[in-house]
Scaffold this motif. Structure first.
Motif, PDB file in Angstrom:
ATOM      1  N   ARG A  52      41.442  67.240  44.296  1.00  0.00           N
ATOM      2  CA  ARG A  52      41.867  66.084  43.506  1.00  0.00           C
ATOM      3  C   ARG A  52      41.460  66.303  42.047  1.00  0.00           C
ATOM      4  O   ARG A  52      40.454  66.964  41.779  1.00  0.00           O
ATOM      5  N   ARG A  54      40.250  64.219  39.867  1.00  0.00           N
ATOM      6  CA  ARG A  54      39.002  63.522  39.564  1.00  0.00           C
ATOM      7  C   ARG A  54      38.728  62.524  40.670  1.00  0.00           C
ATOM      8  O   ARG A  54      39.570  62.302  41.551  1.00  0.00           O
ATOM      9  N   LEU A  56      38.204  58.783  42.044  1.00  0.00           N
ATOM     10  CA  LEU A  56      38.686  57.440  41.720  1.00  0.00           C
ATOM     11  C   LEU A  56      38.189  56.493  42.825  1.00  0.00           C
ATOM     12  O   LEU A  56      38.939  56.113  43.721  1.00  0.00           O
ATOM     13  N   PHE A 135      47.397  63.402  42.221  1.00  0.00           N
ATOM     14  CA  PHE A 135      46.401  63.352  43.291  1.00  0.00           C
ATOM     15  C   PHE A 135      47.023  63.870  44.589  1.00  0.00           C
ATOM     16  O   PHE A 135      48.181  63.563  44.891  1.00  0.00           O
ATOM     17  N   VAL A 155      41.689  59.923  47.028  1.00  0.00           N
ATOM     18  CA  VAL A 155      41.235  59.462  45.711  1.00  0.00           C
ATOM     19  C   VAL A 155      39.796  59.838  45.387  1.00  0.00           C
ATOM     20  O   VAL A 155      39.422  59.919  44.213  1.00  0.00           O
ATOM     21  N   GLU A 188      52.655  55.455  44.028  1.00  0.00           N
ATOM     22  CA  GLU A 188      52.659  55.857  42.617  1.00  0.00           C
ATOM     23  C   GLU A 188      52.311  54.679  41.714  1.00  0.00           C
ATOM     24  O   GLU A 188      51.527  54.812  40.765  1.00  0.00           O
ATOM     25  N   MET A 191      48.598  53.933  42.141  1.00  0.00           N
ATOM     26  CA  MET A 191      47.741  54.937  41.513  1.00  0.00           C
ATOM     27  C   MET A 191      47.813  54.846  39.989  1.00  0.00           C
ATOM     28  O   MET A 191      46.822  55.095  39.310  1.00  0.00           O
ATOM     29  N   ASN A 192      48.957  54.494  39.452  1.00  0.00           N
ATOM     30  CA  ASN A 192      49.058  54.287  38.007  1.00  0.00           C
ATOM     31  C   ASN A 192      48.140  53.143  37.576  1.00  0.00           C
ATOM     32  O   ASN A 192      47.434  53.242  36.568  1.00  0.00           O
ATOM     33  N   SER A 195      44.467  54.270  37.972  1.00  0.00           N
ATOM     34  CA  SER A 195      44.082  55.280  36.979  1.00  0.00           C
ATOM     35  C   SER A 195      43.842  54.665  35.611  1.00  0.00           C
ATOM     36  O   SER A 195      42.994  55.121  34.845  1.00  0.00           O
ATOM     37  N   THR A 196      44.622  53.630  35.296  1.00  0.00           N
ATOM     38  CA  THR A 196      44.464  52.999  33.974  1.00  0.00           C
ATOM     39  C   THR A 196      43.482  51.839  34.001  1.00  0.00           C
ATOM     40  O   THR A 196      43.105  51.319  32.947  1.00  0.00           O
TER      41      THR A 196
END
Length: 198
Positions: A52, A54, A56, A135, A155, A188, A191-192, A195-196
């Motif tokens: 992965r 990073r 999360l 990922f 993750v 998706e 995860m967006n 991630s933000t």
């Protein structure tokens, strides 16, 4: 045996398996039918997940606030997200239904086992490795259950995002390939957001 039951119940959590308390089950889904048991012979072998990008972690995430209202609209999921605890996965979860699309999405935050669970020697499913915004992830299909599809996103160490996407009774049955695409779209979007840190 525990893994077989866990996988089956996780796959059909929104399709009749008793992982909801009765009151939540009656509010979350309707017209459900019992699923056939998965075959006893494993169908997924020798798959590995790439590294992965990073970590999360999911421990402080609320599953019902991952998808924004705008994202839910884009995904044709227009009902109020409903939280519950998936007792088989031991995970905080949330289910969202599309009133007009007939589609249902479930997000579960698994923090006690890694996504490798789905490609272990005991796994009774068909999986393929995919990528969700960089990922590593798995698209998982459970034999004899062609009205749903799962995407499992790796993750963090010992944690994964479980996305289930199913046909909740649309006028025309949704092909499983389209359900898997739907599961990927939900994964998706999720995860967006994760991630933000929206």
């Amino acid at each position: 045996m525990r893994l077989a039951l866990l996988l089956l119940c996780a796959a059909v959590a929104l399709a009749g398996c008793s992982v909801f308390p009765v009151s939540e089950a009656s509010q979350t889904h309707d017209n459900t039918t019992s699923a056939s048991p998965a075959p006893t012979t494993p169908t997924t072998t020798s798959l590995t997940l790439p590294p992965r990008p990073r970590e999360l972690p999911l421990d402080k995430v609320n599953p019902c606030t991952i998808l924004t209202k705008q994202q839910r609209t884009q995904l044709s999921l227009d009902t109020t997200p409903t939280p519950y605890t998936d007792t088989e996965l031991k995970a905080r979860a949330c289910t969202i239904r599309g009133t007009y699309s007939g589609q249902v999405a479930r997000l579960a935050l698994v923090t006690n086992e890694g996504a490798e669970l789905w490609i272990s020697d005991e796994a009774q499913n068909t999986a393929k490795v995919i990528s969700v915004i960089g990922f590593p992830a798995l698209e998982v299909r459970t034999p004899n259950l062609d009205t749903l599809c799962n995407v499992e996103v790796d993750v963090a160490q010992g944690e994964f995002l479980d996305v289930l996407f199913r046909d909740g009774g649309s006028a025309t049955p949704i092909p499983q390939d389209d359900l898997c695409l739907g599961a990927q779209r939900v994964a998706e979007a999720a995860m967006n957001s994760l991630s933000t840190g929206h």
